[in-house]
Design an enzyme around this catalytic site. Structure first.
Site, PDB file in Angstrom:
ATOM      1  N   HIS A 171       0.839  -1.204   0.000  1.00 52.44           N
ATOM      2  CA  HIS A 171       0.000   0.000   0.000  1.00 52.44           C
ATOM      3  C   HIS A 171       0.871   1.249   0.000  1.00 52.44           C
ATOM      4  CE1 HIS A 171      -2.209  -3.335   1.850  1.00 52.44           C
ATOM      5  NE2 HIS A 171      -3.297  -2.778   1.369  1.00 52.44           N
ATOM      6  N   HIS A 226      -4.787   3.854  -2.759  1.00 52.59           N
ATOM      7  CA  HIS A 226      -4.686   3.076  -1.514  1.00 52.59           C
ATOM      8  C   HIS A 226      -3.686   1.928  -1.615  1.00 52.59           C
ATOM      9  CE1 HIS A 226      -5.879   1.016   2.179  1.00 52.59           C
ATOM     10  NE2 HIS A 226      -5.983  -0.096   1.460  1.00 52.59           N
ATOM     11  N   HIS A 234     -26.758 -15.648  27.279  1.00 50.39           N
ATOM     12  CA  HIS A 234     -25.650 -15.586  28.223  1.00 50.39           C
ATOM     13  C   HIS A 234     -25.033 -16.960  28.488  1.00 50.39           C
ATOM     14  CE1 HIS A 234     -27.191 -11.615  28.728  1.00 50.39           C
ATOM     15  NE2 HIS A 234     -26.431 -11.321  29.765  1.00 50.39           N
TER      16      HIS A 234
END
Length: 654
Positions: free
Chosen positions: A24, A254, A457
């Site tokens: 990049h 990019h 949970h």
């Protein structure tokens, strides 16, 4: 001169990415001016002593811009980041990895690339600085933490979580430089974002400033203002992605290597004439001088402060050894019937009485997880002498901040939440394993034994998911004694650990206590006979060990010999010699018992039987849930007897 110094970083980055044909360039070209100002005028470091404890920390949170970081480290004279490494960028054996990987000796403070992790690690490092400063004083510890972030970092939710904590604790030695170029991979930023970053950070209690990201004077002024403020600082640097290249200010900047024509055009635009990987001698000499500017300060620190710093460390002193010895003795006598989270709470509190370097915390569940006790002293913005961090309901940031604290290898950092919520912080757990940082993650409420709170949970797949992470110890102790031993293992371990604890009370199953049997990951808890006569090996973890104990009794009553193996940590058991593992597991029918989905158990039981959870639990009592899934001693015993009958019949046919 300044422009030439910054362009040296740019064109080394272009060469690295070009040589690899991968990488990049958008952020390296856009942020090189900011990097140059920081390293040239502000960052305190010494490449000759990259592990200098009082150096400033620099974190590249947008790790895809790594080419610029490696170029900067090479130019400043880090011996473990060579030109050869740059030429082998993204190649096997190079220290210049695709994204930065934790290696302080080469100048990389933390592993980044998962966007948002770096800024949260930086918050942890800033907290560590304050913790050590409170214990050692300004002369010994007073460094800054600087972090470069991009739009992607600040879009990630973890940036909100971590930044809110930093503002709450007023971490004034934390400075964030935001590469604000208004471009994302998919196009201009307004396609996905319309928030005001400055106002957002002001609401966290941060100092904010803006700068022209291509002006030395503007960047310097913003950094000066940040250092004068007592709050953490965000500097919005207005930059151009792919600065100076034909791709400037476009999404195409990019990623990807430049073509020969694009390299030529960039050189013409920035007045650069040197060939690939070649830097003019005058610039190399200037960078070398910059790299040496804090050498005398570093040597002075080592001469005057290193002894005091080195004396402060977490270790198993005689006092802490006595803590473990005395608790083990009390458990041997009292045989507590209690939840392992409560056993853990007591153990933590006793260790904290004897060490100021064990730092606890939780995601608003201190009491429920056992991470907060009567010896816990919360950190406050004006006082970092405490030992407990209120993270709030911010699990992801909590994990990454822990990694930032623990990265210095000075402080033992632990924190907890419910096991079902571990998914919120999984990227941070994975990063701790990748970096080999000994963070300790405490997860209570570990199964359908949670009961009435219901399936939201009640963990089912979480144990398997955590065990799938390489280089991670996952402990699930059966009782108070094993909880103590698992804590000893975790505190001594050089890699990260997870300690999984019950909400419900469990029976004590261990009688012997002198040796830490959990160190081998699994051991024979109760043995009937030699392997030649053994019919069944029962293998269980956590709260199901007591169920397996009842199964063994029932089998014995029916004249069926069975050994009971407790397996608190798969990872440690896997690392034992084959002879030991074969002795523990035996050759007879192997039966696994665990309130989980069973993924991975085949490695230990082969074609044997597994009793676990096949679906989400229900909102009902703990005992009802266990009966619903057949996790009862009677059902397991009956199924084992059926299996043995089938095996006996098959032998008769032979």
């Amino acid at each position: 001169m300044f422009r030439g110094l910054a362009n040296a970083v740019r064109f080394l980055s272009i060469a690295e990415v070009g040589n690899a044909n991968s990488g990049h360039l958008g952020s390296p070209l856009g942020m090189s001016d900011c990097l140059t100002v920081l390293f040239k005028n502000f960052l305190v470091f010494d490449p000759k002593f990259p592990q200098w404890p009082n150096r400033d920390r620099f974190i590249l949170s947008g790790g895809h811009g790594s080419a610029a970081l490696y170029a900067m480290l090479y130019l400043n004279g880090y011996k473990n980041m060579t030109l050869d490494d740059l030429k082998k960028f993204r190649k096997l054996g190079s220290r210049a990895n695709g994204h930065p990987e934790y290696n302080i000796s080469s100048g990389v403070e933390t592993t980044t690339g998962l966007l948002g992790q770096g800024i949260a690690n930086a918050v942890g490092m800033a907290i560590e600085e304050r913790l050590l400063n409170a214990r050692l004083g300004d002369d010994c510890v007073n460094h800054y933490t600087y972090v470069f972030v991009g739009d992607g970092d600040l879009m990630e939710g973890i940036s909100h979580e971590a930044s809110a904590i930093a503002g709450h604790l007023a971490l004034g030695r934390l400075v964030v430089l935001f590469d604000s170029n208004n471009i994302t991979i998919d196009g201009e930023i307004d396609a996905s974002s319309s928030d005001d970053v400055l106002k957002r950070y002001e609401s966290y209690g941060w100092h904010t400033a803006t700068a022209d990201g291509h002006s030395e004077e503007s960047i310097s002024a913003a950094l000066e203002s940040a250092k004068k403020d007592q709050r953490p600082s965000l500097i919005v640097c207005r930059t151009k992605i792919g600065y100076g290249s034909p791709r400037e200010s476009t999404p195409q900047a990019h990623g990807g290597a430049f073509s020969a024509d694009e390299v030529k055009a960039t050189k013409e635009k920035l007045n650069w004439v040197s060939d690939s990987f070649e830097i003019p001698e005058y610039l190399m000499k200037t960078w070398a001088v910059i790299g040496k500017r804090h050498h005398e300060s570093c040597e002075k620190w080592y001469k005057e402060q290193s002894q005091k710093y080195d004396l402060l460390k977490f270790e198993f002193t005689s006092e802490i050894k006595n803590v473990f010895r005395n608790i083990k003795k009390s458990y041997f006598i009292s045989r507590p019937f209690e939840a392992t989270r409560n056993s853990s709470k007591y153990i933590i509190s006793q260790i904290m009485k004897n060490s100021s370097l064990l730092i606890s915390g939780s995601a608003d569940l201190g009491g429920s997880t056992g991470c907060f006790s009567n010896v816990s002293a919360p950190l406050r913005r004006e006082d970092f002498s405490g030992n407990y961090i209120h993270y709030g309901v911010r699990e992801h940031a909590m994990g990454a901040i822990m990694n930032g604290i623990a990265a210095g290898k000075k402080i033992k950092c632990m924190a907890g939440t419910f096991l079902a919520f571990s998914d919120y912080m999984r990227p941070a757990i994975r990063m701790s394993a990748l970096m080999n940082i000994p963070s300790i993650f405490v997860f209570s409420h570990d199964s359908i034994g949670v009961g009435e709170d219901g399936p939201t949970h009640q963990p089912v797949e979480h144990l398997a998911a955590l065990r799938a992470i390489p280089n991670l110890n996952v402990f699930r102790p059966a009782d108070a004694m094993e909880t103590l031993e698992c804590w000893e293992c975790a505190l001594k371990s050089k890699r990260p650990s997870v300690i999984v604890l019950t909400r419900q009370d469990v029976l004590s199953v261990r009688f012997c206590g002198r040796t830490n049997l959990c160190e081998t990951g699994a051991y024979i808890l109760y043995e009937d006979t030699s392997d030649n006569c053994r019919r069944v090996t029962l293998i269980a973890t956590g709260s199901e060990v007591s169920i397996a104990q009842d199964v063994k009794k029932k089998l014995n009553d029916m004249a069926v010999s069975a050994n009971l193996v407790s397996m608190p940590c798969w990872k440690l058991f896997d690392e034992q010699p084959a002879e030991f593992k074969n002795e523990v597991l035996g050759k007879s029918l192997r039966v696994g018992i665990e309130a989980s989905n069973g993924f991975g158990w085949e490695k230990y039981i082969g074609s044997g039987l597994f009793f676990g959870i096949t679906d989400f639990g229900k909102s009902c009592s703990c005992l009802e849930n266990y009966r619903l899934f057949g996790l009862t001693a009677q059902n397991i015993c009956d199924e084992i007897l059926k299996k043995l009958s089938i095996l006996d019949y098959q032998l008769e046919l032979i």
